[in-house]
Design a protein around this motif. Structure first.
Motif, PDB file in Angstrom:
ATOM      1  N   VAL A 163       0.829  -1.204   0.000  1.00  0.00           N
ATOM      2  CA  VAL A 163       0.000   0.000   0.000  1.00  0.00           C
ATOM      3  C   VAL A 163       0.866   1.258   0.000  1.00  0.00           C
ATOM      4  O   VAL A 163       0.588   2.227  -0.713  1.00  0.00           O
ATOM      5  N   LEU A 164       1.948   1.249   0.773  1.00  0.00           N
ATOM      6  CA  LEU A 164       2.808   2.425   0.880  1.00  0.00           C
ATOM      7  C   LEU A 164       3.515   2.722  -0.437  1.00  0.00           C
ATOM      8  O   LEU A 164       3.608   3.885  -0.856  1.00  0.00           O
ATOM      9  N   THR A 165       4.006   1.708  -1.089  1.00  0.00           N
ATOM     10  CA  THR A 165       4.797   1.925  -2.308  1.00  0.00           C
ATOM     11  C   THR A 165       3.938   2.117  -3.554  1.00  0.00           C
ATOM     12  O   THR A 165       4.337   2.832  -4.474  1.00  0.00           O
ATOM     13  N   GLU A 166       2.751   1.508  -3.590  1.00  0.00           N
ATOM     14  CA  GLU A 166       1.939   1.522  -4.806  1.00  0.00           C
ATOM     15  C   GLU A 166       0.757   2.474  -4.751  1.00  0.00           C
ATOM     16  O   GLU A 166       0.188   2.817  -5.800  1.00  0.00           O
ATOM     17  N   THR A 167       0.335   2.898  -3.534  1.00  0.00           N
ATOM     18  CA  THR A 167      -0.898   3.676  -3.365  1.00  0.00           C
ATOM     19  C   THR A 167      -2.005   3.083  -4.243  1.00  0.00           C
ATOM     20  O   THR A 167      -2.540   3.749  -5.154  1.00  0.00           O
ATOM     21  N   PRO A 168      -2.390   1.848  -3.994  1.00  0.00           N
ATOM     22  CA  PRO A 168      -3.273   1.116  -4.914  1.00  0.00           C
ATOM     23  C   PRO A 168      -4.744   1.480  -4.749  1.00  0.00           C
ATOM     24  O   PRO A 168      -5.155   2.082  -3.747  1.00  0.00           O
ATOM     25  N   ARG A 225      -4.819   3.958   1.359  1.00  0.00           N
ATOM     26  CA  ARG A 225      -3.568   4.594   1.806  1.00  0.00           C
ATOM     27  C   ARG A 225      -3.274   4.177   3.242  1.00  0.00           C
ATOM     28  O   ARG A 225      -4.176   3.796   3.990  1.00  0.00           O
ATOM     29  N   LEU A 226      -2.008   4.302   3.627  1.00  0.00           N
ATOM     30  CA  LEU A 226      -1.628   4.118   5.028  1.00  0.00           C
ATOM     31  C   LEU A 226      -1.899   5.403   5.796  1.00  0.00           C
ATOM     32  O   LEU A 226      -1.621   6.500   5.300  1.00  0.00           O
ATOM     33  N   THR A 227      -2.440   5.280   6.991  1.00  0.00           N
ATOM     34  CA  THR A 227      -2.607   6.442   7.858  1.00  0.00           C
ATOM     35  C   THR A 227      -1.254   6.791   8.483  1.00  0.00           C
ATOM     36  O   THR A 227      -0.275   6.051   8.356  1.00  0.00           O
TER      37      THR A 227
END
Length: 468
Positions: A21-26, A68-70
């Motif tokens: 999730v952090l690297t791809e913002t999927p 996204r990550l919070t």
């Protein structure tokens, strides 16, 4: 809500998802595809429920089809600190704290943990019979719980966390500054118009609970506060002459004999109304000395690198240190740090005298001096100077006379708790001790706190008694 993978593996899989999730913002659809490709999960509805759970505990932010990550999620991922993720879980879902507290009482099955949660949180109403197991699975994956043959127990880190949760001590951060209002909220007390230099606080029953001491940069006492060990001048301002044995000074004097309660140390800079928390200190010595033409109490203090919950656990461990049939006579040098040993050693007298209800184990008496001081001392059966262990099972509560007689070898104890007297009728003192021969020892009501025969045997051997 469990995650993708077996119990004990939840966070490992979660870490991989968070990195994705952090690297791809999927998109949410891309996360669904990733989960189906990289975990054992196949049901889209099941995956969505798990993602909703992660959104609900503020690890992920799912909005408009984007994942996204919070900030809290990134904080956990940066170090994968179990404490950070546990805070996310326990802050948003009932039952996690209950499980840890229940396991403090001993190992339990998932069903027993479910009963504990149901009792503590009747509003939860578990409709999913696997709910408690899912909670346990998270705690297991965080390293707080271990499982064997269907029974769950706390790991060392889990026990520490559980004790912190159940502790009544405030959660203060060393080096942080606090207003008086902050501290009153944290300690649940009122200090009046200002916080004095020495503040002993008692329970509703009148027993000392903790002590707060404060040093001011612009104070009148010129305390030397540098280093791990420092001096601190007692209560009583110069214009009032010699310092007296006030309640505050007496409270610190008592701590020099044995550290029975936490002593919190705060420092107030000259240009601030806030107090900086310096941690716990141990009061290791006190002198009544002349300073600037008057007599003052000068306390020597040493900083403790432990928190209040650890202080409490170490103090309690003296009573809880129940050994098997063959306990070690001496303390393991590697078992505790120097600070931990000092706290346990300080707790030993209080624990032993309490176990014997402040009565001498030999004569059964409990004498008091005119000022109310109880003349009962805690004796090591196998001596402290030989590295004898600070455990209640290596202790006897004795009056001053019988403490001396036991330590010097006039008296010993048999395996069946009978008093033995040295066969020395030629020496002065024999006539006084002879009537005690074969009398029963007064023992603690709690059988687990009674002395172990191995310590008595070693004491008899040291002083030349034949084993009965």
């Amino acid at each position: 809500m469990r995650f993708f993978g077996g119990a004990g593996n939840y966070t490992a899989v979660l870490e991989q998802l968070c990195k994705f999730v952090l690297t791809e913002t999927p998109t949410e659809a891309a996360v669904l595809e990733w989960c189906q490709s990289n975990t054992r999960a196949t049901s889209e509805n099941g995956i969505r429920r798990r993602l909703t759970f992660l959104d609900g505990i503020d690890l992920l932010d799912i909005e408009a089809g984007q994942v996204r990550l919070t900030q809290r999620g990134m904080a956990w991922l940066s170090e994968t600190d179990p404490a950070v993720f546990y805070d996310l879980l326990s802050s948003n879902v009932r039952g996690f704290e209950t499980i840890l507290e229940a396991l403090l009482d001993g190992p339990k099955t998932d069903a027993e943990l479910g009963d504990a949660i149901a009792t503590a949180h009747p509003e939860v109403d578990w409709t999913d019979a696997t709910g408690p197991a899912q909670h346990r699975g998270w705690l297991q994956s965080l390293g707080y719980v271990e499982r064997s043959d269907g029974v769950n127990s706390l790991t060392d880190s889990g026990r520490k966390l559980a004790r912190q949760q159940t502790s009544t001590y405030p959660g203060l951060e060393r080096g942080e500054s606090y207003t008086q209002t902050d501290l009153e909220d944290a300690f649940g007390t009122s200090f009046g118009s200002y916080i004095k230099g020495i503040n002993p606080r008692t329970t509703d029953e009148g027993e000392l609970s903790y002590i707060i001491i404060k040093a001011r940069e612009d104070g009148p006492y010129s305390d030397e506060l540098d280093g791990e060990r420092f001096t601190y001048i007692g209560e009583g301002v110069p214009e009032k002459g010699d310092q007296q044995a006030t309640g505050a000074n007496k409270a610190l004097l008592e701590q020099t004999e044995r550290s029975t309660v936490p002593v919190y140390f705060f420092y107030q800079p000259a240009d601030s109304d806030e107090l900086r928390y310096e941690g716990l200190v141990d009061v290791i010595a006190a002198e009544y000395v002349s300073q600037d033409g008057r007599m003052v109490y000068q306390f020597t203090m040493e900083r403790l690198e432990i928190d209040p919950a650890q202080f409490e656990a170490l103090s309690e461990s003296v009573a809880a240190d129940i050994e098997d049939d063959e306990p070690d006579l001496t303390a393991d040098e590697d078992e505790f740090t120097e600070v931990q040993r000092r706290v346990r050693s300080s707790a030993f007298p209080k624990t032993v005298t309490a176990a014997y209800d402040a009565r001498c184990a030999i004569c059964g008496n409990s004498r008091e001096s005119p000022d109310g001081t109880i003349d009962i001392e805690a004796a090591h059966i196998y001596p402290k100077h030989e590295n004898g262990r600070d455990t209640v099972r290596n202790g006897l509560a004795l009056c001053r006379l019988h403490h001396w007689a036991f330590d010097t070898g006039w008296l010993a104890v048999s395996d069946d708790y009978r008093i033995l007297v040295a066969d020395r009728p030629d020496l002065e003192g024999y006539e006084e001790f002879a009537p005690l021969e074969n009398e029963p020892l007064t023992l603690p009501a709690d059988e687990e706190q009674r002395p172990h025969a191995k310590f008595f045997a070693a004491h008899r051997d040291r002083h030349g008694f034949e084993s009965p």
